[in-house]
Motif scaffolding. Structure first.
Motif, mmCIF file in Angstrom:
data_model
loop_
_atom_site.group_PDB
_atom_site.id
_atom_site.type_symbol
_atom_site.label_atom_id
_atom_site.label_comp_id
_atom_site.label_asym_id
_atom_site.label_seq_id
_atom_site.Cartn_x
_atom_site.Cartn_y
_atom_site.Cartn_z
ATOM 1 N N ALA A 135 9.206 1.160 -12.257
ATOM 2 C CA ALA A 135 10.590 1.579 -12.525
ATOM 3 C C ALA A 135 10.618 2.761 -13.492
ATOM 4 C CB ALA A 135 11.399 0.411 -13.094
ATOM 5 N N ALA A 136 9.677 2.803 -14.425
ATOM 6 C CA ALA A 136 9.634 3.901 -15.387
ATOM 7 C C ALA A 136 9.069 5.180 -14.771
ATOM 8 C CB ALA A 136 8.796 3.499 -16.600
ATOM 9 N N VAL A 137 8.171 5.055 -13.799
ATOM 10 C CA VAL A 137 7.528 6.246 -13.230
ATOM 11 C C VAL A 137 8.334 6.855 -12.083
ATOM 12 C CG1 VAL A 137 6.025 5.258 -11.443
ATOM 13 C CG2 VAL A 137 5.250 7.205 -12.757
ATOM 14 N N ILE A 138 9.188 6.093 -11.444
ATOM 15 C CA ILE A 138 9.953 6.629 -10.307
ATOM 16 C C ILE A 138 10.740 7.881 -10.684
ATOM 17 C CG2 ILE A 138 11.936 6.144 -8.804
ATOM 18 C CD1 ILE A 138 10.697 3.420 -8.235
ATOM 19 N N PRO A 139 11.438 7.923 -11.808
ATOM 20 C CA PRO A 139 12.154 9.166 -12.139
ATOM 21 C C PRO A 139 11.239 10.366 -12.421
ATOM 22 C CG PRO A 139 13.059 7.322 -13.372
ATOM 23 C CD PRO A 139 11.801 6.844 -12.717
ATOM 24 N N VAL A 140 9.987 10.122 -12.724
ATOM 25 C CA VAL A 140 9.048 11.206 -13.004
ATOM 26 C C VAL A 140 8.533 11.832 -11.701
ATOM 27 C CG1 VAL A 140 6.818 11.730 -14.073
ATOM 28 C CG2 VAL A 140 8.382 10.136 -15.178
ATOM 29 N N LEU A 141 8.495 11.041 -10.632
ATOM 30 C CA LEU A 141 7.968 11.517 -9.357
ATOM 31 C C LEU A 141 9.031 12.287 -8.582
ATOM 32 C CD1 LEU A 141 6.146 8.279 -8.140
ATOM 33 C CD2 LEU A 141 5.140 10.231 -9.318
ATOM 34 N N THR A 142 8.568 13.210 -7.748
ATOM 35 C CA THR A 142 9.483 13.853 -6.808
ATOM 36 C C THR A 142 9.655 12.912 -5.620
ATOM 37 O OG1 THR A 142 7.723 14.965 -5.576
ATOM 38 C CG2 THR A 142 8.661 16.146 -7.480
ATOM 39 N N ARG A 143 10.640 13.188 -4.795
ATOM 40 C CA ARG A 143 10.847 12.348 -3.605
ATOM 41 C C ARG A 143 9.615 12.354 -2.708
ATOM 42 N NH1 ARG A 143 15.815 10.349 -3.333
ATOM 43 N NH2 ARG A 143 17.472 11.471 -4.356
ATOM 44 N N GLY A 144 9.011 13.500 -2.551
ATOM 45 C CA GLY A 144 7.811 13.593 -1.717
ATOM 46 C C GLY A 144 6.676 12.749 -2.255
ATOM 47 N N GLU A 145 6.482 12.799 -3.559
ATOM 48 C CA GLU A 145 5.426 11.996 -4.170
ATOM 49 C C GLU A 145 5.722 10.509 -4.043
ATOM 50 O OE1 GLU A 145 3.921 15.062 -7.672
ATOM 51 O OE2 GLU A 145 5.601 13.720 -8.065
ATOM 52 N N LEU A 146 6.980 10.131 -4.224
ATOM 53 C CA LEU A 146 7.354 8.721 -4.103
ATOM 54 C C LEU A 146 7.131 8.213 -2.686
ATOM 55 C CD1 LEU A 146 8.549 6.177 -5.387
ATOM 56 C CD2 LEU A 146 10.812 7.036 -4.769
ATOM 57 N N VAL A 147 7.524 8.995 -1.704
ATOM 58 C CA VAL A 147 7.313 8.606 -0.307
ATOM 59 C C VAL A 147 5.821 8.473 -0.026
ATOM 60 C CG1 VAL A 147 7.536 9.417 2.076
ATOM 61 C CG2 VAL A 147 9.484 9.544 0.539
ATOM 62 N N THR A 148 5.029 9.404 -0.538
ATOM 63 C CA THR A 148 3.583 9.354 -0.332
ATOM 64 C C THR A 148 2.984 8.103 -0.975
ATOM 65 O OG1 THR A 148 3.468 11.759 -0.288
ATOM 66 C CG2 THR A 148 1.420 10.596 -0.745
ATOM 67 N N VAL A 149 3.377 7.819 -2.196
ATOM 68 C CA VAL A 149 2.854 6.652 -2.908
ATOM 69 C C VAL A 149 3.211 5.366 -2.173
ATOM 70 C CG1 VAL A 149 3.235 5.268 -5.000
ATOM 71 C CG2 VAL A 149 2.705 7.685 -5.198
ATOM 72 N N LEU A 150 4.455 5.230 -1.753
ATOM 73 C CA LEU A 150 4.882 4.013 -1.061
ATOM 74 C C LEU A 150 4.203 3.874 0.303
ATOM 75 C CD1 LEU A 150 8.675 3.998 -1.975
ATOM 76 C CD2 LEU A 150 6.869 2.540 -2.912
ATOM 77 N N HIS A 151 4.035 4.992 0.993
ATOM 78 C CA HIS A 151 3.383 4.957 2.307
ATOM 79 C C HIS A 151 1.912 4.553 2.170
ATOM 80 C CE1 HIS A 151 2.535 5.945 6.445
ATOM 81 N NE2 HIS A 151 1.553 6.736 6.046
ATOM 82 N N GLU A 152 1.220 5.144 1.215
ATOM 83 C CA GLU A 152 -0.188 4.794 0.995
ATOM 84 C C GLU A 152 -0.330 3.333 0.592
ATOM 85 O OE1 GLU A 152 -1.763 7.523 -1.872
ATOM 86 O OE2 GLU A 152 -1.873 9.172 -0.434
ATOM 87 N N ALA A 153 0.576 2.854 -0.245
ATOM 88 C CA ALA A 153 0.531 1.451 -0.677
ATOM 89 C C ALA A 153 0.724 0.517 0.511
ATOM 90 C CB ALA A 153 1.591 1.196 -1.743
#
Length: 174
Positions: A135-153
């Protein structure tokens, strides 16, 4: 008789204009900071169900994906690491995600033996920490990075589930 219909000339720039505006919009969306913390609403409900002893398999998979996502976000912060503080923060996220993944793995093993998702206080704390850190890192990530992180997970968890199914099939066959 000759064909009187006139053929259009190929113009490579005609489609580029249309594609360029779409690409620009996507690029802007992927590079803007995200505040999608509401992504964690369902995993938090799954965590509450885990504490209550009423967690379902889908909830367990979601919690596993979140734990792996916390690990991946830490890895991403280390790779991006513009400053030393970001790299240290990334290392903390990686460790927290790793502990949460290990805790969920132990809870999953226990579920295989007893049929219930039950863990220890330390395991629950590790999972809660991963939720809080993500929850703390989500605002630090860009949308692209968040999508990449969730997809890889999601891919990592799916591969783990496939390996577990294969193990169970081999046990049943033996």
């Amino acid at each position: 008789m000759a064909n009187t219909k006139r053929q259009k000339k190929y113009n490579p720039h005609r489609h580029r204009r249309e594609f360029g505006s779409i690409k620009l919009a996507l690029g802007m969306a992927l590079l803007t900071p995200t505040d999608d913390v509401d992504l964690l609403d369902q995993p938090r409900e799954d965590y509450a169900a885990l504490l209550a002893g009423k967690l379902c398999v889908n909830g367990f998979v979601r919690l596993s994906e979140i734990a792996v996502a916390a690990y991946m976000a830490g890895k991403l912060l280390i790779e991006r690491g513009a400053s030393l503080g970001t790299q240290e923060l990334g290392g903390t996220y990686r460790m927290t995600g790793k502990l949460a993944v290990q805790s969920l793995e132990e809870i999953g093993i226990h579920q295989g033996k007893t049929g219930r998702f039950v863990g220890t206080a330390d395991q629950y704390r590790n999972i809660s920490d991963a939720l809080d850190m993500l929850a703390a890192v989500i605002p630090v990530l860009t949308r692209g990075e968040l999508v990449t992180v969730l997809h890889e997970a999601a891919q990592v968890v799916e591969e783990g589930l496939a390996q577990a199914r294969l193990k169970n099939e081999m046990k049943l066959a033996a």
